[in-house]
Design a protein around this motif. Structure first.
Motif, PDB file in Angstrom:
ATOM      1  N   THR A 168       9.212 103.419  59.778  1.00 45.72           N
ATOM      2  CA  THR A 168       7.774 103.622  59.954  1.00 45.72           C
ATOM      3  C   THR A 168       7.166 104.120  58.647  1.00 45.72           C
ATOM      4  N   PRO A 169       5.911 103.748  58.357  1.00 45.94           N
ATOM      5  CA  PRO A 169       4.951 103.076  59.222  1.00 45.94           C
ATOM      6  C   PRO A 169       5.311 101.602  59.443  1.00 45.94           C
ATOM      7  N   THR A 170       4.759 101.071  60.507  1.00 46.14           N
ATOM      8  CA  THR A 170       4.935  99.672  60.853  1.00 46.14           C
ATOM      9  C   THR A 170       3.603  99.150  61.366  1.00 46.14           C
ATOM     10  N   TYR A 171       3.583  97.906  61.804  1.00 45.15           N
ATOM     11  CA  TYR A 171       2.358  97.351  62.379  1.00 45.15           C
ATOM     12  C   TYR A 171       2.720  96.208  63.322  1.00 45.15           C
ATOM     13  N   ASP A 172       1.748  95.760  64.091  1.00 44.55           N
ATOM     14  CA  ASP A 172       1.946  94.673  65.037  1.00 44.55           C
ATOM     15  C   ASP A 172       1.726  93.345  64.315  1.00 44.55           C
ATOM     16  N   PRO A 173       2.775  92.527  64.153  1.00 40.20           N
ATOM     17  CA  PRO A 173       2.623  91.264  63.421  1.00 40.20           C
ATOM     18  C   PRO A 173       1.711  90.261  64.121  1.00 40.20           C
ATOM     19  N   GLU A 174       1.455  90.460  65.413  1.00 40.74           N
ATOM     20  CA  GLU A 174       0.538  89.578  66.136  1.00 40.74           C
ATOM     21  C   GLU A 174      -0.910  90.082  66.063  1.00 40.74           C
ATOM     22  N   ASN A 175      -1.080  91.259  65.480  1.00 41.60           N
ATOM     23  CA  ASN A 175      -2.423  91.829  65.369  1.00 41.60           C
ATOM     24  C   ASN A 175      -2.470  92.707  64.125  1.00 41.60           C
ATOM     25  N   LYS A 176      -2.301  92.086  62.977  1.00 42.05           N
ATOM     26  CA  LYS A 176      -2.213  92.834  61.720  1.00 42.05           C
ATOM     27  C   LYS A 176      -3.536  93.544  61.426  1.00 42.05           C
ATOM     28  N   PRO A 177      -3.487  94.855  61.150  1.00 40.17           N
ATOM     29  CA  PRO A 177      -4.726  95.606  60.897  1.00 40.17           C
ATOM     30  C   PRO A 177      -5.476  95.086  59.677  1.00 40.17           C
ATOM     31  N   ALA A 178      -6.783  95.077  59.762  1.00 42.10           N
ATOM     32  CA  ALA A 178      -7.613  94.677  58.627  1.00 42.10           C
ATOM     33  C   ALA A 178      -7.529  95.748  57.540  1.00 42.10           C
ATOM     34  N   LYS A 179      -7.545  95.316  56.297  1.00 47.15           N
ATOM     35  CA  LYS A 179      -7.514  96.215  55.134  1.00 47.15           C
ATOM     36  C   LYS A 179      -6.309  97.163  55.164  1.00 47.15           C
ATOM     37  N   MET A 180      -5.222  96.707  55.744  1.00 45.89           N
ATOM     38  CA  MET A 180      -4.024  97.535  55.845  1.00 45.89           C
ATOM     39  C   MET A 180      -3.496  97.954  54.482  1.00 45.89           C
ATOM     40  N   ASP A 181      -3.587  97.059  53.518  1.00 50.51           N
ATOM     41  CA  ASP A 181      -3.023  97.318  52.197  1.00 50.51           C
ATOM     42  C   ASP A 181      -3.742  98.434  51.450  1.00 50.51           C
ATOM     43  N   SER A 182      -4.945  98.793  51.854  1.00 52.74           N
ATOM     44  CA  SER A 182      -5.687  99.861  51.186  1.00 52.74           C
ATOM     45  C   SER A 182      -5.751 101.145  52.013  1.00 52.74           C
ATOM     46  N   ASP A 183      -5.059 101.173  53.148  1.00 52.42           N
ATOM     47  CA  ASP A 183      -5.066 102.338  54.031  1.00 52.42           C
ATOM     48  C   ASP A 183      -3.809 103.174  53.752  1.00 52.42           C
ATOM     49  N   SER A 184      -3.968 104.431  53.375  1.00 55.42           N
ATOM     50  CA  SER A 184      -2.848 105.282  52.963  1.00 55.42           C
ATOM     51  C   SER A 184      -1.828 105.498  54.082  1.00 55.42           C
ATOM     52  N   LYS A 185      -2.265 105.397  55.331  1.00 56.54           N
ATOM     53  CA  LYS A 185      -1.304 105.622  56.418  1.00 56.54           C
ATOM     54  C   LYS A 185      -0.283 104.489  56.528  1.00 56.54           C
ATOM     55  N   TYR A 186      -0.565 103.368  55.861  1.00 55.96           N
ATOM     56  CA  TYR A 186       0.377 102.246  55.836  1.00 55.96           C
ATOM     57  C   TYR A 186       1.132 102.158  54.514  1.00 55.96           C
ATOM     58  N   GLU A 187       1.100 103.207  53.724  1.00 60.04           N
ATOM     59  CA  GLU A 187       1.782 103.189  52.427  1.00 60.04           C
ATOM     60  C   GLU A 187       3.276 102.903  52.621  1.00 60.04           C
ATOM     61  N   GLY A 188       3.779 101.925  51.900  1.00 58.02           N
ATOM     62  CA  GLY A 188       5.187 101.560  52.006  1.00 58.02           C
ATOM     63  C   GLY A 188       5.532 100.804  53.271  1.00 58.02           C
ATOM     64  N   VAL A 189       4.554 100.191  53.920  1.00 58.36           N
ATOM     65  CA  VAL A 189       4.778  99.552  55.214  1.00 58.36           C
ATOM     66  C   VAL A 189       5.711  98.351  55.127  1.00 58.36           C
ATOM     67  N   TYR A 190       5.796  97.711  53.970  1.00 58.59           N
ATOM     68  CA  TYR A 190       6.652  96.523  53.855  1.00 58.59           C
ATOM     69  C   TYR A 190       8.096  96.875  53.501  1.00 58.59           C
ATOM     70  N   MET A 191       8.390  98.152  53.291  1.00 56.71           N
ATOM     71  CA  MET A 191       9.749  98.568  52.947  1.00 56.71           C
ATOM     72  C   MET A 191      10.488  99.057  54.181  1.00 56.71           C
ATOM     73  N   ASN A 192      11.684  98.557  54.380  1.00 58.93           N
ATOM     74  CA  ASN A 192      12.560  99.076  55.423  1.00 58.93           C
ATOM     75  C   ASN A 192      13.224 100.334  54.870  1.00 58.93           C
ATOM     76  N   ARG A 193      12.760 101.490  55.291  1.00 56.86           N
ATOM     77  CA  ARG A 193      13.229 102.751  54.737  1.00 56.86           C
ATOM     78  C   ARG A 193      14.708 102.994  55.029  1.00 56.86           C
ATOM     79  N   PHE A 194      15.232 102.418  56.100  1.00 53.15           N
ATOM     80  CA  PHE A 194      16.650 102.582  56.423  1.00 53.15           C
ATOM     81  C   PHE A 194      17.537 101.890  55.385  1.00 53.15           C
ATOM     82  N   LEU A 195      17.162 100.699  54.967  1.00 57.84           N
ATOM     83  CA  LEU A 195      17.957  99.927  54.015  1.00 57.84           C
ATOM     84  C   LEU A 195      17.570 100.177  52.568  1.00 57.84           C
ATOM     85  N   SER A 196      16.291 100.398  52.315  1.00 54.40           N
ATOM     86  CA  SER A 196      15.783 100.451  50.943  1.00 54.40           C
ATOM     87  C   SER A 196      15.259 101.818  50.525  1.00 54.40           C
TER      88      SER A 196
END
Length: 456
Positions: free
Chosen positions: A168-196
């Protein structure tokens, strides 16, 4: 005659060059054909840069996590499961570089060296991939994180099967939040913290220091330490988390005494502590299937004495990958034998043939003697019985170690690492809750909720 010979030599050169070029092309095709097939320009698989046509991905119980239908990629009907398994499955646009849809895209397309993607066109589907993950357990973990950043992973330390891997953080791939890339609560959302992910380990590193002490200090188990609230090194103080008074080795771990473990680390010295850390998987590259793990790092080569003391309690510059720490927990639980974690259970062709099957495989990256593993096992059990309390993890027979990792900016990260000692539920767990303070108060309840689900 000379002209004929020269022409023959020129012809031979052209033939050799042609054969070399042909060989190079075939070799490149053999080694990289699957990568070329998986490029987003391949309209058999992608539409407008998004994966649309490929095999399905299932959890261990046959629950479809994602599949293709009518030229669209469809995720599970549960929003919570979609969010919980997103980093394992991957997004449609392959921004999550460790997701199955990206790393195993050629397998999902059904590609093989001889037929290319013929099966995808023939059967209108590629290979299916079955995971070892349990979608319901992952959902429980996602809910337990309660919107906080971090990760939790659980695996069977006998078989190597990962049953829970949530980032986490994560998001719903069927309902991707608008402007997610500029929202600090989604910082690092594309990284799998367990592996990376890489985290300061805090007091969870005391397990490594304890192992090194058992390896190198013959009388460590009969030693006593006097904690006054700080340890005075030659060039500074290591501050403790309390005033513990006179404690033995086991009690020092129970109380997570910084003073005692700083003293032990300084006595061990740089070389011995580094040697143990590297035997336990630090400074070594690792993989899960085709996915590279981020390296855990331990370097005290330039450390002053007080720095070495801080390193021995999991601070200084040390960074740990959660998956690597999970493997170490498995080795301690399993009598010193480390089994590699994996989450690709099988790959199945459109005709039902299994082309790859995950199996238990011993890890050479984590090495610990059985006698020492068993001693640490008992000490970690003592932590729960004598310090955290059995009621914290009811009916689990848990062994564990918390960590409160101080970071430069923000509140400390909360850690819990451990495993069930019950032979009927051989599962190890790692949990990091970012910027949440005490390991027991933040990570502990998350671990309990997930392990109760795993071990029920």
């Amino acid at each position: 005659m000379n002209n004929t010979t020269k022409r023959a030599y020129v012809l031979y050169v052209f033939i050799v060059a042609f054969l070399v070029g042909l060989g190079f092309m075939l070799a490149s095709f053999y080694m990289h054909g699957n990568e070329w097939t998986a490029k987003k320009v391949n309209r058999h698989i992608y539409t407008n840069g998004q994966l649309t046509n490929a095999g399905a991905i299932y959890d261990r119980n046959g629950t479809a996590l994602v599949y293709s239908k009518d030229g669209k990629r469809i995720y599970n009907e549960s929003s919570a499961i979609r969010k919980a398994t997103l980093h394992a499955v991957g997004d449609k646009s392959s921004f999550i570089s460790t997701g199955v849809q990206y790393v195993y895209s050629s397998q999902l397309s059904g590609y093989d060296f001889v037929n290319g993607v013929y099966n995808l066109k023939k059967y209108n589907k590629g290979n299916d991939i079955n995971l070892t993950l349990d979608a319901e357990i992952c959902k429980t973990a996602y809910n337990a994180m309660n919107g906080r950043k971090g990760t939790i992973g659980v695996y069977n330390y006998k078989t190597g099967e990962i049953v829970c891997m949530v980032s986490t953080p994560t998001y719903d791939p069927e309902n991707k939040p608008a402007k997610m890339d500029s929202d600090s609560k989604y910082e690092g959302v594309y990284m799998n913290r367990f592996l990376s992910g890489q985290y300061t380990p805090g007091s969870t590193f005391k397990i490594i220091t304890a192992i090194s002490a058992l390896e190198n200090i013959p009388d460590i188990q009969s030693r006593t330490f006097n904690c006054t609230g700080k340890y005075h090194a030659a060039d500074g103080d290591v501050i403790c988390n309390g005033v513990h008074g006179k404690v033995n080795f086991e009690e020092a771990l129970n109380n997570s005494c910084n003073s005692a473990f700083a003293e032990i680390a300084i006595e061990l010295g740089k070389d011995k502590l580094t040697k143990t850390a590297e035997e336990l998987g630090f400074n070594v590259k690792g993989k899960i299937g085709q996915i590279n793990l981020t390296k855990s790092t331990f370097d005290v080569s330039k450390a002053a004495e007080v720095d070495l003391g801080w390193a021995g309690i999991g601070q200084y510059t040390t960074l740990v990958n959660p998956c690597r720490m999970l493997t170490l927990m498995g080795a301690i639980a399993n009598g010193g034998t480390a089994i590699k974690p994996y989450f690709i259970r099988s790959i199945v062709s459109p005709t039902g043939v299994e082309t790859a099957i995950g199996t238990a495989e011993q890890s050479d990256d984590v090495r610990i003697e059985a006698s020492i593993a068993n001693k640490v096992n008992k000490m970690m059990r003592s932590n729960v019985v004598n310090h955290y309390g059995e009621s914290t993890f009811p009916n689990l027979k848990m062994c564990g170690k918390t960590g409160t990792a101080q970071i430069d900016n923000g509140e400390s990260h909360s850690w819990f690492v451990g495993f069930s000692q019950n032979p009927e539920t051989p599962y190890a767990v790692v949990c990091v809750v970012e910027n949440s303070g005490s390991g027991l108060s933040a990570a502990g309840p998350v671990v309990n909720k997930v392990m109760q689900k795993v071990c029920k």
